[in-house]
Design a protein around this motif. Structure first.
Motif, mmCIF file in Angstrom:
data_model
loop_
_atom_site.group_PDB
_atom_site.id
_atom_site.type_symbol
_atom_site.label_atom_id
_atom_site.label_comp_id
_atom_site.label_asym_id
_atom_site.label_seq_id
_atom_site.Cartn_x
_atom_site.Cartn_y
_atom_site.Cartn_z
ATOM 1 N N VAL A 126 -44.177 -47.996 -16.987
ATOM 2 C CA VAL A 126 -45.176 -47.117 -16.372
ATOM 3 C C VAL A 126 -45.549 -45.944 -17.275
ATOM 4 N N GLN A 127 -44.724 -45.667 -18.308
ATOM 5 C CA GLN A 127 -45.075 -44.624 -19.273
ATOM 6 C C GLN A 127 -44.547 -44.986 -20.646
ATOM 7 N N LEU A 128 -45.353 -44.696 -21.642
ATOM 8 C CA LEU A 128 -45.040 -45.032 -23.029
ATOM 9 C C LEU A 128 -45.149 -43.771 -23.870
ATOM 10 N N GLU A 129 -44.296 -43.659 -24.874
ATOM 11 C CA GLU A 129 -44.331 -42.489 -25.746
ATOM 12 C C GLU A 129 -43.991 -42.919 -27.172
ATOM 13 N N ALA A 130 -44.749 -42.453 -28.142
ATOM 14 C CA ALA A 130 -44.484 -42.745 -29.544
ATOM 15 C C ALA A 130 -44.109 -41.469 -30.272
ATOM 16 N N GLY A 131 -42.934 -41.485 -30.903
ATOM 17 C CA GLY A 131 -42.531 -40.384 -31.764
ATOM 18 C C GLY A 131 -42.900 -40.706 -33.203
ATOM 19 N N LEU A 132 -42.319 -39.991 -34.137
ATOM 20 C CA LEU A 132 -42.653 -40.194 -35.540
ATOM 21 C C LEU A 132 -42.323 -41.622 -35.977
ATOM 22 N N TYR A 133 -41.055 -42.015 -35.771
ATOM 23 C CA TYR A 133 -40.616 -43.356 -36.164
ATOM 24 C C TYR A 133 -39.870 -44.074 -35.050
ATOM 25 N N HIS A 134 -40.050 -43.634 -33.813
ATOM 26 C CA HIS A 134 -39.428 -44.339 -32.685
ATOM 27 C C HIS A 134 -40.337 -44.253 -31.473
ATOM 28 N N ALA A 135 -40.145 -45.184 -30.563
ATOM 29 C CA ALA A 135 -40.954 -45.225 -29.339
ATOM 30 C C ALA A 135 -40.039 -45.359 -28.134
ATOM 31 N N CYS A 136 -40.518 -44.903 -26.991
ATOM 32 C CA CYS A 136 -39.745 -44.968 -25.752
ATOM 33 C C CYS A 136 -40.641 -45.408 -24.603
ATOM 34 N N ALA A 137 -40.029 -46.034 -23.606
ATOM 35 C CA ALA A 137 -40.767 -46.475 -22.428
ATOM 36 C C ALA A 137 -39.940 -46.235 -21.182
ATOM 37 N N ILE A 138 -40.617 -45.902 -20.091
ATOM 38 C CA ILE A 138 -39.978 -45.768 -18.774
ATOM 39 C C ILE A 138 -40.506 -46.887 -17.892
ATOM 40 N N ASN A 139 -39.593 -47.543 -17.175
ATOM 41 C CA ASN A 139 -40.059 -48.599 -16.268
ATOM 42 C C ASN A 139 -40.181 -48.077 -14.844
ATOM 43 N N ASN A 140 -40.573 -48.969 -13.950
ATOM 44 C CA ASN A 140 -40.904 -48.554 -12.584
ATOM 45 C C ASN A 140 -39.692 -48.216 -11.725
ATOM 46 N N VAL A 141 -38.493 -48.363 -12.253
ATOM 47 C CA VAL A 141 -37.308 -47.927 -11.513
ATOM 48 C C VAL A 141 -36.633 -46.738 -12.197
ATOM 49 N N GLY A 142 -37.360 -46.073 -13.106
ATOM 50 C CA GLY A 142 -36.862 -44.840 -13.704
ATOM 51 C C GLY A 142 -35.886 -45.020 -14.840
ATOM 52 N N GLN A 143 -35.865 -46.204 -15.453
ATOM 53 C CA GLN A 143 -34.994 -46.437 -16.597
ATOM 54 C C GLN A 143 -35.779 -46.200 -17.885
ATOM 55 N N VAL A 144 -35.132 -45.568 -18.870
ATOM 56 C CA VAL A 144 -35.790 -45.303 -20.149
ATOM 57 C C VAL A 144 -35.124 -46.128 -21.234
ATOM 58 N N ARG A 145 -35.935 -46.610 -22.161
ATOM 59 C CA ARG A 145 -35.430 -47.394 -23.293
ATOM 60 C C ARG A 145 -36.195 -46.961 -24.530
ATOM 61 N N CYS A 146 -35.483 -46.760 -25.628
ATOM 62 C CA CYS A 146 -36.115 -46.378 -26.887
ATOM 63 C C CYS A 146 -35.767 -47.374 -27.976
ATOM 64 N N TRP A 147 -36.626 -47.443 -28.976
ATOM 65 C CA TRP A 147 -36.380 -48.324 -30.112
ATOM 66 C C TRP A 147 -36.993 -47.697 -31.364
ATOM 67 N N GLY A 148 -36.559 -48.192 -32.525
ATOM 68 C CA GLY A 148 -37.006 -47.602 -33.778
ATOM 69 C C GLY A 148 -35.892 -46.788 -34.405
ATOM 70 N N ASN A 149 -36.207 -45.633 -34.969
ATOM 71 C CA ASN A 149 -35.226 -44.774 -35.624
ATOM 72 C C ASN A 149 -34.192 -44.283 -34.619
ATOM 73 N N SER A 150 -33.008 -44.911 -34.638
ATOM 74 C CA SER A 150 -32.003 -44.628 -33.610
ATOM 75 C C SER A 150 -31.470 -43.209 -33.664
ATOM 76 N N GLY A 151 -31.586 -42.542 -34.803
ATOM 77 C CA GLY A 151 -31.117 -41.165 -34.883
ATOM 78 C C GLY A 151 -31.903 -40.220 -34.002
ATOM 79 N N ALA A 152 -33.107 -40.633 -33.618
ATOM 80 C CA ALA A 152 -33.960 -39.776 -32.790
ATOM 81 C C ALA A 152 -33.641 -39.892 -31.311
ATOM 82 N N TYR A 153 -32.786 -40.824 -30.949
ATOM 83 C CA TYR A 153 -32.369 -40.918 -29.547
ATOM 84 C C TYR A 153 -30.875 -41.199 -29.445
ATOM 85 N N ALA A 154 -30.125 -40.711 -30.431
ATOM 86 C CA ALA A 154 -28.672 -40.872 -30.426
ATOM 87 C C ALA A 154 -28.086 -40.324 -29.133
ATOM 88 N N ASN A 155 -27.103 -41.032 -28.606
ATOM 89 C CA ASN A 155 -26.386 -40.653 -27.372
ATOM 90 C C ASN A 155 -27.223 -40.808 -26.111
#
Length: 199
Positions: A126-155
């Motif tokens: 339901v929402q998409l976001e692009a950072g410098l070298y990584h992207a993230c998405a939220i689904n319809n049950v409120g879960q977030v997932r990111c991919w790309g440069n893992s240092g930008a979403y560590a932990n």
């Protein structure tokens, strides 16, 4: 800001260029134009959203079509012809992502960090976001997932259970999420474990 810029309803900034969207669906861009990233194509149609990447720009129109222009060194302006109706477009440094009305995500362009490799199992996004070298998405049950440069979403995996996400923001080396209960949690370079904080 150019003096003749109409009142804007949205604004986006790339590395060295800025574009504003006015209420009539028109675009005004200014700043660096080394890669024609501020040369709005004609005709473009009525724009509903604009996204400025590193050296390129993309726009979504009322017909749910995406148009991109500017630097194409990694294929970031080559919009796939297989896209369905798009409801959101996001531009990273040299890659682009689009969210279709069906809740599916497609990315293209630079893939050095895997930022154009959309992971399986996202669910209905339901929402998409692009950072410098990584992207993230939220689904319809409120879960977030990111991919790309893992240092930008560590932990990010340390997010407490039950932390339903309402919004995500991706920067150059950090990622922040806001919960449905108005708590903010940030992850990535220099941000530790991202313990949620009330705001």
């Amino acid at each position: 800001v150019p003096v003749d810029t109409p009142p804007c309803v949205d604004v986006t900034g790339g590395v060295n260029h800025v574009c504003s969207l006015d209420a009539a669906g028109g675009l005004t861009c200014w700043g660096d134009n080394s890669y024609t990233q501020r040369n709005v194509p004609v005709p473009l149609g009525t724009v509903t959203q604009v996204a400025a990447g590193g050296l390129h720009t993309c726009a979504l129109d009322t017909d749910a079509n995406v148009t991109c222009w500017g630097s194409n060194g990694s294929g970031q302006t080559n919009v796939p012809g297989t896209l369905g109706d798009v409801i959101q477009v996001e531009a990273g440094y040299a890659y682009t992502c689009a969210l279709e009305a069906a809740g599916t995500v497609h990315c293209w362009g630079d893939n050095y960090y895997g930022q154009a490799n959309v992971p399986p199992g996202l669910g209905t996004v339901v929402q998409l976001e692009a950072g410098l070298y990584h992207a993230c998405a939220i689904n319809n049950v409120g879960q977030v997932r990111c991919w790309g440069n893992s240092g930008a979403y560590a932990n990010l995996s340390s997010m407490p259970g039950g932390f339903a996400v309402a919004r995500v923001s991706a920067g150059s080396a950090q990622t922040c999420v806001a919960s449905v209960n108005n708590h903010v949690s940030c992850y990535g370079a220099g941000l530790g474990t991202g313990t949620p904080t009330g705001v």
